[in-house]
Scaffold this active site. Structure first.
Site, PDB file in Angstrom:
ATOM      1  N   MET A  34       1.838   6.793  36.242  1.00 23.73           N
ATOM      2  CA  MET A  34       0.570   6.556  36.923  1.00 23.73           C
ATOM      3  C   MET A  34       0.072   7.854  37.567  1.00 23.73           C
ATOM      4  O   MET A  34      -0.772   7.815  38.469  1.00 23.73           O
ATOM      5  CB  MET A  34       0.720   5.457  37.969  1.00 23.73           C
ATOM      6  CG  MET A  34       1.113   4.123  37.325  1.00 23.73           C
ATOM      7  SD  MET A  34       0.628   2.679  38.282  1.00 23.73           S
ATOM      8  CE  MET A  34       1.553   2.949  39.769  1.00 23.73           C
ATOM      9  N   GLY A  35       0.592   8.988  37.109  1.00 23.40           N
ATOM     10  CA  GLY A  35       0.116  10.267  37.626  1.00 23.40           C
ATOM     11  C   GLY A  35       0.702  10.616  38.984  1.00 23.40           C
ATOM     12  O   GLY A  35       1.686  10.027  39.416  1.00 23.40           O
ATOM     13  N   GLU A  39       8.958  15.649  40.509  1.00 27.50           N
ATOM     14  CA  GLU A  39      10.199  16.011  39.802  1.00 27.50           C
ATOM     15  C   GLU A  39      10.816  14.830  39.047  1.00 27.50           C
ATOM     16  O   GLU A  39      11.476  15.028  38.040  1.00 27.50           O
ATOM     17  CB  GLU A  39      11.225  16.579  40.777  1.00 27.50           C
ATOM     18  CG  GLU A  39      11.036  18.051  41.111  1.00 27.50           C
ATOM     19  CD  GLU A  39      11.130  18.989  39.908  1.00 27.50           C
ATOM     20  OE1 GLU A  39      11.956  18.746  39.000  1.00 27.50           O
ATOM     21  OE2 GLU A  39      10.353  19.965  39.879  1.00 27.50           O
ATOM     22  N   GLY A  40      10.609  13.614  39.559  1.00 29.78           N
ATOM     23  CA  GLY A  40      11.143  12.443  38.857  1.00 29.78           C
ATOM     24  C   GLY A  40      10.499  12.298  37.488  1.00 29.78           C
ATOM     25  O   GLY A  40      11.171  12.060  36.479  1.00 29.78           O
ATOM     26  N   HIS A  41       9.176  12.461  37.458  1.00 31.86           N
ATOM     27  CA  HIS A  41       8.456  12.404  36.176  1.00 31.86           C
ATOM     28  C   HIS A  41       8.869  13.578  35.282  1.00 31.86           C
ATOM     29  O   HIS A  41       9.025  13.424  34.070  1.00 31.86           O
ATOM     30  CB  HIS A  41       6.942  12.454  36.403  1.00 31.86           C
ATOM     31  CG  HIS A  41       6.393  11.348  37.249  1.00 31.86           C
ATOM     32  ND1 HIS A  41       5.893  11.563  38.503  1.00 31.86           N
ATOM     33  CD2 HIS A  41       6.260  10.015  37.010  1.00 31.86           C
ATOM     34  CE1 HIS A  41       5.459  10.411  39.018  1.00 31.86           C
ATOM     35  NE2 HIS A  41       5.667   9.456  38.134  1.00 31.86           N
ATOM     36  N   GLY A 151      12.332   5.470  34.795  1.00 32.01           N
ATOM     37  CA  GLY A 151      13.244   5.887  35.855  1.00 32.01           C
ATOM     38  C   GLY A 151      14.061   4.721  36.387  1.00 32.01           C
ATOM     39  O   GLY A 151      13.534   3.620  36.589  1.00 32.01           O
ATOM     40  N   GLN A 152      15.332   4.995  36.642  1.00 37.61           N
ATOM     41  CA  GLN A 152      16.207   3.995  37.273  1.00 37.61           C
ATOM     42  C   GLN A 152      15.727   3.667  38.693  1.00 37.61           C
ATOM     43  O   GLN A 152      16.039   2.630  39.245  1.00 37.61           O
ATOM     44  CB  GLN A 152      17.656   4.522  37.286  1.00 37.61           C
ATOM     45  CG  GLN A 152      18.665   3.649  38.007  1.00 37.61           C
ATOM     46  CD  GLN A 152      18.781   2.250  37.426  1.00 37.61           C
ATOM     47  OE1 GLN A 152      18.666   2.061  36.213  1.00 37.61           O
ATOM     48  NE2 GLN A 152      18.959   1.248  38.283  1.00 37.61           N
ATOM     49  N   ASP A 154      12.979   2.592  39.585  1.00 36.46           N
ATOM     50  CA  ASP A 154      12.370   1.261  39.476  1.00 36.46           C
ATOM     51  C   ASP A 154      13.278   0.419  38.570  1.00 36.46           C
ATOM     52  O   ASP A 154      12.938   0.131  37.421  1.00 36.46           O
ATOM     53  CB  ASP A 154      10.955   1.389  38.925  1.00 36.46           C
ATOM     54  CG  ASP A 154      10.093   2.269  39.814  1.00 36.46           C
ATOM     55  OD1 ASP A 154       9.649   1.799  40.860  1.00 36.46           O
ATOM     56  OD2 ASP A 154       9.905   3.470  39.494  1.00 36.46           O
ATOM     57  N   GLN A 157      12.164  -2.822  36.949  1.00 41.14           N
ATOM     58  CA  GLN A 157      11.113  -2.553  35.959  1.00 41.14           C
ATOM     59  C   GLN A 157      11.719  -2.206  34.598  1.00 41.14           C
ATOM     60  O   GLN A 157      11.272  -2.715  33.565  1.00 41.14           O
ATOM     61  CB  GLN A 157      10.244  -1.400  36.456  1.00 41.14           C
ATOM     62  CG  GLN A 157       9.242  -0.892  35.445  1.00 41.14           C
ATOM     63  CD  GLN A 157       8.281   0.118  36.048  1.00 41.14           C
ATOM     64  OE1 GLN A 157       7.309  -0.253  36.661  1.00 41.14           O
ATOM     65  NE2 GLN A 157       8.572   1.394  35.877  1.00 41.14           N
TER      66      GLN A 157
HETATM   67  P1  AMP Z   1       5.068   5.856  38.288  1.00 40.58           P
HETATM   68  O1  AMP Z   1       4.154   6.995  37.992  1.00 40.58           O
HETATM   69  O2  AMP Z   1       5.475   5.772  39.724  1.00 40.58           O
HETATM   70  O3  AMP Z   1       4.637   4.551  37.704  1.00 40.58           O
HETATM   71  O4  AMP Z   1       6.421   6.217  37.544  1.00 40.58           O
HETATM   72  C1  AMP Z   1       6.431   6.526  36.184  1.00 40.58           C
HETATM   73  C2  AMP Z   1       7.865   6.580  35.728  1.00 40.58           C
HETATM   74  O5  AMP Z   1       8.576   7.560  36.482  1.00 40.58           O
HETATM   75  C3  AMP Z   1       8.586   5.252  35.962  1.00 40.58           C
HETATM   76  O6  AMP Z   1       9.435   4.992  34.854  1.00 40.58           O
HETATM   77  C4  AMP Z   1       9.386   5.513  37.198  1.00 40.58           C
HETATM   78  O7  AMP Z   1      10.546   4.734  37.294  1.00 40.58           O
HETATM   79  C5  AMP Z   1       9.731   6.976  37.013  1.00 40.58           C
HETATM   80  N1  AMP Z   1      10.078   7.570  38.302  1.00 40.58           N
HETATM   81  C6  AMP Z   1       9.365   7.502  39.442  1.00 40.58           C
HETATM   82  N2  AMP Z   1      10.044   8.114  40.449  1.00 40.58           N
HETATM   83  C7  AMP Z   1      11.208   8.552  39.921  1.00 40.58           C
HETATM   84  C8  AMP Z   1      12.337   9.251  40.447  1.00 40.58           C
HETATM   85  N3  AMP Z   1      12.399   9.614  41.730  1.00 40.58           N
HETATM   86  N4  AMP Z   1      13.348   9.544  39.611  1.00 40.58           N
HETATM   87  C9  AMP Z   1      13.291   9.164  38.313  1.00 40.58           C
HETATM   88  N5  AMP Z   1      12.261   8.516  37.749  1.00 40.58           N
HETATM   89  C10 AMP Z   1      11.233   8.213  38.552  1.00 40.58           C
END
Ligand code: AMP
Length: 284
Positions: A34-35, A39-41, A151-152, A154, A157
């Protein structure tokens, strides 16, 4: 780096996406986001790049997964920065569609999920996972990737999406990647930007609480309630933290446990003012 660093560039419509994919080398790795990339992304993009010949990132703030309209409105957005990050990570294609390109006029279908979507986030955010599953089903179909990375962080999810892909015979493999954290343990999240300095300083309490639960398990405790109590006790030490739920659940079904006999998922949702954070820790 700039937007030009993207090998194929940004595509906005289904037609442009089809065209970009037609010449893309296979296998294809998809990273739905979702933008407000962090670092997780980036970790998901790197893993996708390692495993695949082409990496595609989608950037779409999905209105259907926000049970709270205010949360959707204030969700952070910065596409220019996101495109820079995708360029830096060697992403080949970015699909950043407007809402009507994902949900054309007359759209009325929703994926109906089973019990895996009922507890935890499903209970706390009615309709959330139906919205997630519906957009992911659309993206899986439009992109047709061999693999998709989640990502784990979520945790529920990933389980919901994996189940959906299996049940609907969607041939995209769902891959879960470890949670990326700040040095103080706070899981990276786009929502962290909303934390005040005081809330930000308090927020690592989620991870501390999960580690307290895990420590109980490691020392041989198998009563789920005792492990929950250890997590609550840690959260209660932090006055800015308003916990919503604390869970010790079966890692496969996400049903709350009495006794931890097999793999479990420790998880929680905690509010800091208007900002709601989630985190989890698999055990063992
Ligand atoms: P979002 O943009 O928040 O919808 O996240 C997009 C993807 O990035 C999802 O699969 C999340 O689980 C993953 N994600 C978000 N935060 C983290 C994180 N801290 N570490 C690993 N993956 C993440």
């Amino acid at each position: 780096m700039t937007e030009r660093a993207l090998a194929t560039g940004v595509v906005r419509t289904r037609a442009e996406l089809r065209e970009a994919l037609a010449s893309a080398a296979r296998p294809l790795g998809l990273v739905p986001t979702m933008g407000w990339l962090h670092e997780g992304h980036r970790a998901l993009m790197r893993r996708a790049r390692t495993d695949n010949a082409t990496t595609i990132v989608t950037i779409f703030v999905n209105p259907r997964q926000f049970n709270d309209p205010a949360d959707y409105t204030r969700y952070p957005r910065n596409e220019a920065r996101d495109l820079e990050i995708c360029g830096e990570e060697g992403v080949d294609i970015v699909f950043a569609p407007p809402v009507e390109e994902v949900y054309p006029e007359g759209f009325q279908t929703t994926v109906s999920l089973g019990p895996i979507a009922d507890p935890l986030e499903g209970a706390a955010r009615p309709g959330h996972f139906a919205g997630v599953a519906t957009v992911v089903a659309i993206l899986f179909d439009l992109v047709g990737a061999e693999r998709a990375y989640f990502g784990q962080k979520d945790g529920q999810q990933v389980m919901v999406i994996r189940r959906m892909a299996l049940d609907l015979a969607i041939p995209t493999e769902v891959i879960a990647c470890p949670t990326v954290r700040e040095p103080d343990g706070l899981a990276l999240s786009s929502r962290n930007v909303h934390l005040t300095p005081g809330q930000r300083a308090a927020a690592p309490v989620l991870h501390r609480a999960l580690l307290a639960g895990r420590a109980r398990w490691t020392s041989g405790e198998r009563s789920a309630e005792t492990i929950r109590e250890a997590m609550w006790a840690t959260l209660n030490e932090e006055p800015l933290a308003a916990p919503e739920y604390v869970s010790v659940a079966d890692a496969e079904t996400l049903r709350e446990l009495d006794v931890v006999e097999g793999p479990a998922l420790l998880s929680m949702a905690v509010r800091f003012g208007d900002t709601r954070l989630i985190d989890n820790e698999p055990v063992p």
